[in-house]
Design a protein around this motif. Sequence first.
Motif, PDB file in Angstrom:
ATOM      1  N   PRO A  11       0.819  -1.224   0.000  1.00 53.86           N
ATOM      2  CA  PRO A  11       0.000   0.000   0.000  1.00 53.86           C
ATOM      3  C   PRO A  11       0.847   1.266   0.000  1.00 53.86           C
ATOM      4  N   ILE A  12       1.937   1.255   0.741  1.00 53.36           N
ATOM      5  CA  ILE A  12       2.809   2.428   0.732  1.00 53.36           C
ATOM      6  C   ILE A  12       3.285   2.689  -0.687  1.00 53.36           C
ATOM      7  N   SER A  15       0.572   4.055  -3.026  1.00 59.80           N
ATOM      8  CA  SER A  15       0.357   5.482  -2.805  1.00 59.80           C
ATOM      9  C   SER A  15       1.455   6.309  -3.454  1.00 59.80           C
TER      10      SER A  15
ATOM     11  N   LEU B  90       7.744   9.941  11.849  1.00 61.60           N
ATOM     12  CA  LEU B  90       7.067   9.812  10.559  1.00 61.60           C
ATOM     13  C   LEU B  90       6.203   8.565  10.463  1.00 61.60           C
ATOM     14  N   VAL B  93       2.507   9.024   9.695  1.00 64.04           N
ATOM     15  CA  VAL B  93       2.301   9.459   8.312  1.00 64.04           C
ATOM     16  C   VAL B  93       2.362   8.269   7.364  1.00 64.04           C
ATOM     17  N   ILE B  94       3.367   7.432   7.546  1.00 64.50           N
ATOM     18  CA  ILE B  94       3.530   6.276   6.668  1.00 64.50           C
ATOM     19  C   ILE B  94       2.346   5.318   6.802  1.00 64.50           C
ATOM     20  N   VAL B  95       1.917   5.089   8.025  1.00 62.25           N
ATOM     21  CA  VAL B  95       0.770   4.203   8.230  1.00 62.25           C
ATOM     22  C   VAL B  95      -0.471   4.761   7.538  1.00 62.25           C
ATOM     23  N   GLN B  96      -0.681   6.046   7.656  1.00 57.84           N
ATOM     24  CA  GLN B  96      -1.884   6.631   7.039  1.00 57.84           C
ATOM     25  C   GLN B  96      -1.806   6.639   5.524  1.00 57.84           C
ATOM     26  N   ILE B  97      -0.611   6.782   5.002  1.00 55.76           N
ATOM     27  CA  ILE B  97      -0.453   6.683   3.555  1.00 55.76           C
ATOM     28  C   ILE B  97      -0.830   5.275   3.089  1.00 55.76           C
ATOM     29  N   GLY B  98      -0.416   4.287   3.866  1.00 53.33           N
ATOM     30  CA  GLY B  98      -0.795   2.914   3.534  1.00 53.33           C
ATOM     31  C   GLY B  98      -2.283   2.697   3.666  1.00 53.33           C
ATOM     32  N   TRP B 100      -4.591   4.875   3.332  1.00 55.80           N
ATOM     33  CA  TRP B 100      -5.291   5.563   2.236  1.00 55.80           C
ATOM     34  C   TRP B 100      -5.350   4.692   0.983  1.00 55.80           C
ATOM     35  N   SER B 101      -4.220   4.139   0.597  1.00 56.02           N
ATOM     36  CA  SER B 101      -4.246   3.392  -0.656  1.00 56.02           C
ATOM     37  C   SER B 101      -5.012   2.085  -0.503  1.00 56.02           C
ATOM     38  N   LEU B 119      -2.046  -5.164   8.090  1.00 56.79           N
ATOM     39  CA  LEU B 119      -2.391  -3.758   7.920  1.00 56.79           C
ATOM     40  C   LEU B 119      -3.728  -3.443   8.587  1.00 56.79           C
TER      41      LEU B 119
END
Lengths: 146, 146
Positions: A11-12, A15, B90, B93-98, B100-101, B119
Amino acid sequence: MAANTPRSYCPINLSLEIFGDTWTLLVLRDMMFSGKRHFRELLQSDERISTNILADRLARLVAHGLLTKADDPTHKQKAIYSLTEPAIALLPVIVQIGAWSSRWVPDARKLDAASRKFLRELQEAGPRAWARRMDELRALHLGQGA
Amino acid sequence: MAANTPRSYCPINLSLEIFGDTWTLLVLRDMMFSGKRHFRELLQSDERISTNILADRLARLVAHGLLTKADDPTHKQKAIYSLTEPAIALLPVIVQIGAWSSRWVPDARKLDAASRKFLRELQEAGPRAWARRMDELRALHLGQGA
DNA sequence: CTTCAGTGCTTGCGTTTCGCAACCAGTTGG
DNA sequence: CCAACTGGTTGCGAAACGCAAGCACTGAAG
């Protein structure tokens, strides 16, 4: 030009293949927090994006479903870009990225006072404020502008 | 080679000038979630980063203060990389980016079941679980490894 | 009816970065 | 002594970037 097979299905990584570059998130930032919706408006950012890069990024964002493009009724040559729900869902990510650098990047202290105040309030208000802004964006971009 | 003047002092932009590229966050991802700390380990990601890019990104991360580099006592040629506090910060941030996708990118459904489960648990556990992982990283990277 | 500023781009072109492969000096275990 | 492993460098063709100029068209003003 859009659907290359991804390097991986992490997923990272997925994105980053969408917005993992210098300019894409800056475009979204300007649409979310400065209300910009036209090509010429988006050109006016402090970072001086060039026209070909902006055109490319807008096209990619549309191709990935983060933006929609429509004719502006007030001017036949004007295009108006609207955020989609996936793009609006990125707002918390963008806010946290900003929060991170204002906490950890020394240069962030050189930001002008007004912007710092705006950012501090946005952070202190927390997720509730983000949700409010997201609702505003939904009204502006999903309501009729699209 | 490090301290060019930033394009702007906007916090979003300052962050992107540090990790706004395809590879930097993937390196941090592997260090945070796969426990990788050596050059050869970081080369083994699914995305197949090449050696010169990895060397460059590691050097930049060290220059920006997100990583430290030290000799591995077990092998005179081994270098061991450690996360610093700004890098650990960070993680959300990285978790939320994951997140999101995995919510919005169709390809994310092709992720293997084990990773999806990992996840999903991480997301459902929420910020508490992130904080726990951050504490673990502090113990591993700030405790003595640096 | 003619200008002229404004619209979203496209095109060329020189510079930088990427991505791949090969290679390298030193180290360690067998 | 050798083979495998260590963290990288170097070269080179391809792609992306960044800048400037240009372009077809629109709409308001004179």
